[in-house]
Scaffold this motif. Structure first.
Motif, mmCIF file in Angstrom:
data_model
loop_
_atom_site.group_PDB
_atom_site.id
_atom_site.type_symbol
_atom_site.label_atom_id
_atom_site.label_comp_id
_atom_site.label_asym_id
_atom_site.label_seq_id
_atom_site.Cartn_x
_atom_site.Cartn_y
_atom_site.Cartn_z
ATOM 1 N N THR A 54 112.839 63.004 -1.046
ATOM 2 C CA THR A 54 113.553 64.012 -1.826
ATOM 3 C C THR A 54 112.663 64.429 -2.988
ATOM 4 O O THR A 54 111.818 63.654 -3.456
ATOM 5 C CB THR A 54 114.895 63.468 -2.348
ATOM 6 O OG1 THR A 54 114.655 62.249 -3.057
ATOM 7 C CG2 THR A 54 115.864 63.227 -1.216
ATOM 8 N N GLY A 66 114.099 68.565 -0.276
ATOM 9 C CA GLY A 66 113.296 67.596 0.469
ATOM 10 C C GLY A 66 111.885 68.114 0.670
ATOM 11 O O GLY A 66 111.625 69.317 0.589
ATOM 12 N N THR A 101 121.460 64.088 4.611
ATOM 13 C CA THR A 101 120.178 64.709 4.952
ATOM 14 C C THR A 101 120.136 65.048 6.437
ATOM 15 O O THR A 101 120.937 64.546 7.232
ATOM 16 C CB THR A 101 118.975 63.780 4.653
ATOM 17 O OG1 THR A 101 119.022 62.650 5.532
ATOM 18 C CG2 THR A 101 118.966 63.326 3.211
ATOM 19 N N LEU A 155 112.457 67.476 5.449
ATOM 20 C CA LEU A 155 113.664 66.757 5.052
ATOM 21 C C LEU A 155 114.549 67.766 4.324
ATOM 22 O O LEU A 155 114.124 68.381 3.346
ATOM 23 C CB LEU A 155 113.313 65.594 4.124
ATOM 24 C CG LEU A 155 114.488 64.835 3.513
ATOM 25 C CD1 LEU A 155 115.304 64.138 4.598
ATOM 26 C CD2 LEU A 155 113.988 63.850 2.475
ATOM 27 N N VAL A 157 118.152 68.401 2.392
ATOM 28 C CA VAL A 157 119.313 67.783 1.751
ATOM 29 C C VAL A 157 120.524 68.662 2.061
ATOM 30 O O VAL A 157 120.570 69.833 1.690
ATOM 31 C CB VAL A 157 119.106 67.643 0.227
ATOM 32 C CG1 VAL A 157 120.365 67.089 -0.432
ATOM 33 C CG2 VAL A 157 117.903 66.759 -0.066
ATOM 34 N N LEU A 163 123.897 61.332 -1.051
ATOM 35 C CA LEU A 163 122.600 60.654 -1.158
ATOM 36 C C LEU A 163 122.746 59.333 -1.903
ATOM 37 O O LEU A 163 123.433 59.249 -2.917
ATOM 38 C CB LEU A 163 121.586 61.536 -1.887
ATOM 39 C CG LEU A 163 121.223 62.845 -1.202
ATOM 40 C CD1 LEU A 163 120.270 63.644 -2.084
ATOM 41 C CD2 LEU A 163 120.604 62.611 0.156
#
Length: 182
Positions: A54, A66, A101, A155, A157, A163
């Motif tokens: 992140t 990400g 994610t 990645l 989010v 998270l």
């Protein structure tokens, strides 16, 4: 003297000429059966681990994002039956993405190489194939420079409230499969 030379020349001509007249030719042949075997091979430029994390926003109140990685390449060789193509599917075959994610993947095939149809970034699902490259003709992408397909992992989010900070990375395994189109 001329008669002797003429006689010698006639004898040489008769023996030499008769050898020429008796010369024979012959041929031999082989039938060659050529078979083009179907081939379906897929590989990566390397199998080292990719690290995604992140990324903190520059300003308070902005969203956490990400990271991404575009350092990997996918290579493939495909010899297909007439009028058929192949597809490369991808899935998370081991592990699970952390809550909040998702993993996306984009493949950009080498331009003009007839390497198939790549699309937009896809969500890589767990235990479920998602098409990454389709309509792959008979092709060999090559293995140097910008050959094959450039892979970009990201990645994403999806839910910042889900998270959870962890001291150890979560590992997922991404599996690529080259299959015949049905």
């Amino acid at each position: 003297m001329n008669k002797k030379i003429t006689a010698i020349l006639m004898v040489l001509f008769l023996f030499g000429g008769s050898a020429l007249l008796m010369a024979q030719t012959d041929t031999a042949t082989h039938d060659i059966d050529v078979t083009i075997a179907a081939v379906a091979l897929i590989g990566l430029d390397d199998a080292t681990t990719i690290s995604l994390t992140t990324v903190a926003p520059a300003l308070a109140g902005d969203a956490v994002t990400g990271s991404s990685d575009s350092t990997k390449r996918l290579f493939y060789t495909s010899l297909n039956l007439a009028a058929t193509t192949r597809t490369i599917d991808v899935q998370i075959s081991s592990g699970s993405m952390p809550a909040g994610t998702k993993l996306t993947l984009d493949a950009v095939a080498e331009a003009g190489a007839g390497t198939g149809t790549d699309g937009t970034p896809i969500d890589v699902a767990e235990a479920s194939d998602t098409t990454l490259v389709s309509a792959i003709p008979s092709v060999a992408t090559g293995r140097t420079g910008t050959d094959g397909a450039s892979l970009t992992y990201a990645l994403v989010v999806t839910d910042p409230a889900s998270l959870v900070v962890s001291g150890t990375p979560t590992t997922v395994t991404v599996q690529f499969t080259l299959t015949d189109d049905v």
